[in-house]
Motif scaffolding. Structure first.
Motif, PDB file in Angstrom:
ATOM      1  N   LYS A   1       0.918  -1.169  -0.116  1.00 35.68           N
ATOM      2  CA  LYS A   1       0.063  -0.030   0.037  1.00 35.68           C
ATOM      3  C   LYS A   1       0.729   1.233   0.098  1.00 35.68           C
ATOM      4  O   LYS A   1       1.885   1.419   0.728  1.00 35.68           O
ATOM      5  N   THR A   2       0.667   2.122  -0.871  1.00 37.10           N
ATOM      6  CA  THR A   2       1.416   3.375  -0.993  1.00 37.10           C
ATOM      7  C   THR A   2       0.876   4.449  -0.015  1.00 37.10           C
ATOM      8  O   THR A   2      -0.142   4.539   0.706  1.00 37.10           O
ATOM      9  N   HIS A   3       2.058   5.195   0.658  1.00 37.68           N
ATOM     10  CA  HIS A   3       1.577   6.191   1.561  1.00 37.68           C
ATOM     11  C   HIS A   3       0.857   7.114   0.905  1.00 37.68           C
ATOM     12  O   HIS A   3       0.589   7.349  -0.369  1.00 37.68           O
ATOM     13  N   LYS A   4      -0.299   7.536   1.895  1.00 38.89           N
ATOM     14  CA  LYS A   4      -1.318   8.493   1.264  1.00 38.89           C
ATOM     15  C   LYS A   4      -0.944   9.857   0.711  1.00 38.89           C
ATOM     16  O   LYS A   4      -1.971  10.266  -0.168  1.00 38.89           O
ATOM     17  N   SER A   5       0.081  10.435   1.121  1.00 39.01           N
ATOM     18  CA  SER A   5       0.251  11.762   0.470  1.00 39.01           C
ATOM     19  C   SER A   5       1.911  11.649  -0.448  1.00 39.01           C
ATOM     20  O   SER A   5       2.858  11.808   0.160  1.00 39.01           O
ATOM     21  N   LEU A   6       1.429  11.416  -1.673  1.00 37.30           N
ATOM     22  CA  LEU A   6       2.746  11.139  -2.507  1.00 37.30           C
ATOM     23  C   LEU A   6       3.225  12.562  -3.076  1.00 37.30           C
ATOM     24  O   LEU A   6       2.390  13.433  -2.784  1.00 37.30           O
ATOM     25  N   PRO A   7       4.424  12.719  -3.201  1.00 38.25           N
ATOM     26  CA  PRO A   7       4.832  14.077  -3.814  1.00 38.25           C
ATOM     27  C   PRO A   7       4.097  14.503  -4.821  1.00 38.25           C
ATOM     28  O   PRO A   7       3.799  15.660  -5.042  1.00 38.25           O
ATOM     29  N   PHE A   8       3.665  13.700  -5.901  1.00 39.01           N
ATOM     30  CA  PHE A   8       2.795  13.986  -6.969  1.00 39.01           C
ATOM     31  C   PHE A   8       2.464  12.507  -7.564  1.00 39.01           C
ATOM     32  O   PHE A   8       3.066  11.550  -7.163  1.00 39.01           O
ATOM     33  N   GLN A   9       1.288  12.501  -8.489  1.00 42.41           N
ATOM     34  CA  GLN A   9       1.007  11.454  -9.015  1.00 42.41           C
ATOM     35  C   GLN A   9       1.627  11.245 -10.477  1.00 42.41           C
ATOM     36  O   GLN A   9       1.900  12.360 -11.287  1.00 42.41           O
ATOM     37  N   PRO A  10       2.150  10.170 -10.907  1.00 40.92           N
ATOM     38  CA  PRO A  10       2.872   9.997 -12.294  1.00 40.92           C
ATOM     39  C   PRO A  10       2.143  10.470 -13.277  1.00 40.92           C
ATOM     40  O   PRO A  10       2.827  11.077 -14.103  1.00 40.92           O
ATOM     41  N   SER A  11       0.765  10.312 -13.064  1.00 39.07           N
ATOM     42  CA  SER A  11       0.011  10.671 -14.252  1.00 39.07           C
ATOM     43  C   SER A  11      -0.078  12.401 -14.211  1.00 39.07           C
ATOM     44  O   SER A  11      -0.382  12.765 -15.549  1.00 39.07           O
ATOM     45  N   ASN A  12       0.117  13.057 -13.695  1.00 40.99           N
ATOM     46  CA  ASN A  12       0.194  14.346 -13.535  1.00 40.99           C
ATOM     47  C   ASN A  12       1.603  15.055 -13.407  1.00 40.99           C
ATOM     48  O   ASN A  12       1.724  16.533 -13.161  1.00 40.99           O
TER      49      ASN A  12
END
Ligand code: ASP
Length: 671
Positions: free
Chosen positions: A189-200
């Motif tokens: 499970k990924t941390h819920k606050s990523l620096p950014f989403q790869p798609s953006n």
């Protein structure tokens, strides 16, 4: 030695796990880190913000059970179903099949309690996963979907179904189908606050993208670029091996030699001994020719501590090759074959229909295009108008009346800090007199027939002339008019006045460079000559007598491969006479005995019966940037340095501890 190191690593990891066990206080989920408002100001490089601080805090008391639960939260260890397909390869032909897929969850779209969509991506592309009321998905899956954060890693099982006609997404390669979920395993499970989403990521500041490169690399564009890079490297190896080249690795820990570029040096624990990283494998590949390797190549890492620019990295890759007993034409032919194979495989394009690449003399390139790497995809050529006193030439660019930029654009381009270029608007009235009204007209020389001049430069009333005077003999990489030409082209292109086709590949060999140029490095004596390329390039045979009294007039057997205004490679026939090489070092380049002595290994190798040889290196990063149609070479390098030369992922270059400094006998002097 290796086993000792491996053992100590295992011991270290066990120790750190034990200290976690001793120190952790409360479940990490209760202490999720706050959202970082500015990623640049992330305060503590020794502690990831994506793991709760309380997890490693010393005031903690965990029960074994709580710790185990915490360590396993959101992670699956051990076995999970084996993948049967990749997401992007599924098509309508798979409808009805049961599949196991793995990948990264995207944002869940919950249309109702009954109908939930979960797109999932892997290295091959995207697929839409779905549960809907009729599928009878278990409550467990519904519960799992509420826990999944975007970019979590999943393994799923399901059935491929056809979408109904209204739901087909033509923009998606798998848009005709979806996979109805029957089970989900959350692998990580990924941390819920990523620096950014790869798609953006395109909306994110480049430094942030470089710091969290593993997220950015998940995006479609960089994935595609790295795959193309790998494919190109494979095509290159395949081609060169088919031509009897031998791939040889040469050392990274080299020696400081005055070859041209500023080097990176590597200290050793011996205070008086340093390595230098190679600016290219040039000297080793010449040694290999003396060693009888005949045809060498390497996809080589090179290091230069030079000013950074958009298309430069301190660490970069070359396709480096060297050939014994070959002429410049032979080597160019081999390189053309290599480039042709790459373009065929990656672009499906047959370059020049199998014919030779065009060639251009350096002086022609500099006078017609104002550049030693001319972009010949568009005109705006610089034309010779007349001779001026003191071996100067009056030159012009003619802007045709139907496609010229605005007066303010012309003014901006022709009035620089360094120079103001005369601009003349041609009318019926001044058509036969403009030449005599120029600021430099008193210096015009020779017989001047203005009608003939107008005809030779194709001048009509309504056109505009940009003029310049320049010396007859040109040196360096770009002239003042060359700069004007490129600025005009980019302005005219942006205003729709000039078309520069991006899929036209104007390869060009530029030859006949001066072997030596005036020294440009301000830290070196300015009255000396410098090697235009490197000090191992052979002179053109018929210019050899000039070497002894007018070395600045000697042409080198050097050739650059240029593509659409970018130099993508350069090479030469080398000096294979030890005496001539020593003469160039000592008498022409005026190296001190200490400096020329640093090349003694090379002079020795030339003395031991070294065959005539030559070679070339292609800038692999630049080549890939062109093939991937991206302006930045950072987009084709997995872990590039930032604009200021830093590796933002690992935070290098970085300070050493006092202990390391003393081990290397280095004293840091802070300015
Ligand atoms: N070593 C040269 C360079 O890096 C290329 C060559 O002459 O082969 O530019």
């Amino acid at each position: 030695m290796h086993s000792v190191r491996a053992r100590s690593q295992v011991a270290r990891s066990l120790l750190s796990l034990a200290s976690v066990a001793r120190s952790a206080a409360a479940p990490a989920s209760m202490h999720t880190p706050k959202l970082w408002t500015s990623w640049r100001s992330f305060p503590c490089p020794t502690h990831s913000p994506f793991i709760s601080r309380s997890f490693t805090s010393t005031s903690s008391r965990w029960t074994n059970e709580a710790l185990q639960k915490e360590l396993l939260d959101g992670v699956t260890f051990g076995s999970f179903p084996t993948r049967t397909h990749k997401c992007g390869e599924l098509t309508k032909a798979n409808v009805g099949q049961k599949v196991v897929l793995s990948g990264w969850a995207q944002k869940i779209r919950k249309l109702s309690d009954e109908l939930i969509f979960l797109p999932m991506r892997d290295s091959s592309g995207m697929i839409q996963l779905v549960i809907n009321g009729s599928s009878g998905a278990s409550d467990r899956i519904r519960q799992q979907l509420t826990e999944i954060t975007p970019e979590s890693v999943l393994c799923i099982e399901g059935h491929v179904i056809e979408r109904n006609a209204k739901a087909v997404n033509p923009k998606m390669a798998t848009g005709e189908i979806e996979v109805e979920l029957s089970s989900v395993v959350i692998l990580n499970k990924t941390h819920k606050s990523l620096p950014f989403q790869p798609s953006n990521s395109s909306e994110v500041n480049e430094e942030v993208r470089l710091k969290y490169r593993c997220l950015d690399l998940r995006g479609e564009k960089l994935q595609r670029n790295l795959r193309n890079r790998s494919l190109a490297a494979w095509v290159i190896r395949d081609y060169l091996v088919s031509q009897d080249f031998v791939e040889v690795e040469t050392p990274m820990l080299f020696k400081s030699t005055p070859e041209g570029a500023r080097e990176f040096v590597v200290p050793t624990r011996n205070a008086d001994a340093f390595y230098a990283l190679p600016q290219s494998p040039q000297q080793y590949k010449q040694l290999l020719m003396s060693s009888g390797i005949d045809r060498y190549f390497q996809i080589a890492k090179c290091f230069r501590d030079e000013d950074l620019r958009a298309d430069r990295q301190p660490e970069f890759t070359q396709v480096d090759l060297e050939v014994s007993f070959g002429s410049a034409k032979d080597i160019q032919g081999l390189v053309e074959g290599l480039v042709r194979s790459v373009w065929k495989k990656l672009k499906g394009v047959e370059l020049f229909n199998g014919g030779e690449f065009p060639r251009m003399n350096y002086q022609v390139a500099m006078s017609k295009y104002g550049s030693d790497k001319p972009d010949t995809r568009f005109g705006l050529e610089i034309q010779r108008v007349a001779d001026l006193a003191n071996s100067n030439i009056l030159e012009a660019i003619v802007l045709k009346h139907d496609s010229k930029p605005s007066d303010s654009d012309i003014k901006r381009i022709t009035r620089t800090d360094a120079k103001t270029f005369p601009v003349v608007k041609i009318t019926d009235k001044n058509f036969s007199s403009w030449l005599h009204k120029l600021p430099m007209s008193s210096r015009l020389e020779g017989s001047l027939n203005i009608d003939e001049i107008n005809k030779s430069i194709d001048l009509q009333p309504g056109d505009t002339l940009i003029l310049n005077d320049r010396p007859v003999f040109l040196s360096g990489g770009q002239t003042a008019m060359g700069k004007v030409r490129l600025e005009l082209a980019s302005t005219m292109q942006s205003k729709g006045l000039l078309e520069i086709p991006s899929t036209q590949y104007n390869f060009l060999w530029v030859e006949g460079f001066p072997l030596f140029s005036p020294e440009e490095d301000p830290s070196k004596p300015q009255d000396r000559l410098a090697a235009t390329h490197h000090p191992f390039t052979a002179p053109v045979a018929e210019d050899l007598p000039l070497l002894f009294h007018s070395p600045e007039k000697v042409r080198g057997q050097h050739y650059d491969l240029v593509l659409n205004g970018t130099e993508i490679g350069g090479g030469s026939i080398r000096i294979h006479s030890p005496k001539l090489q020593t003469y160039v070092f000592e008498k022409v380049l005026k190296m001190t005995p200490e400096e020329s002595g640093r090349f003694s290994h090379l002079v020795d190798a030339l003395s031991f019966g070294c065959p005539p040889h030559g070679g070339l290196a292609l800038g692999f990063d630049r080549l890939m940037a062109i093939l991937c149609e991206t302006p930045s070479i950072r987009d084709v390098i997995a872990f590039p340095k930032s604009a200021s030369g830093r590796d933002l992922v690992v935070g290098s270059p970085s300070a050493l501890t006092d202990r390391q400094l003393s081990e290397y006998k280095i004293k840091v002097v802070k300015s």
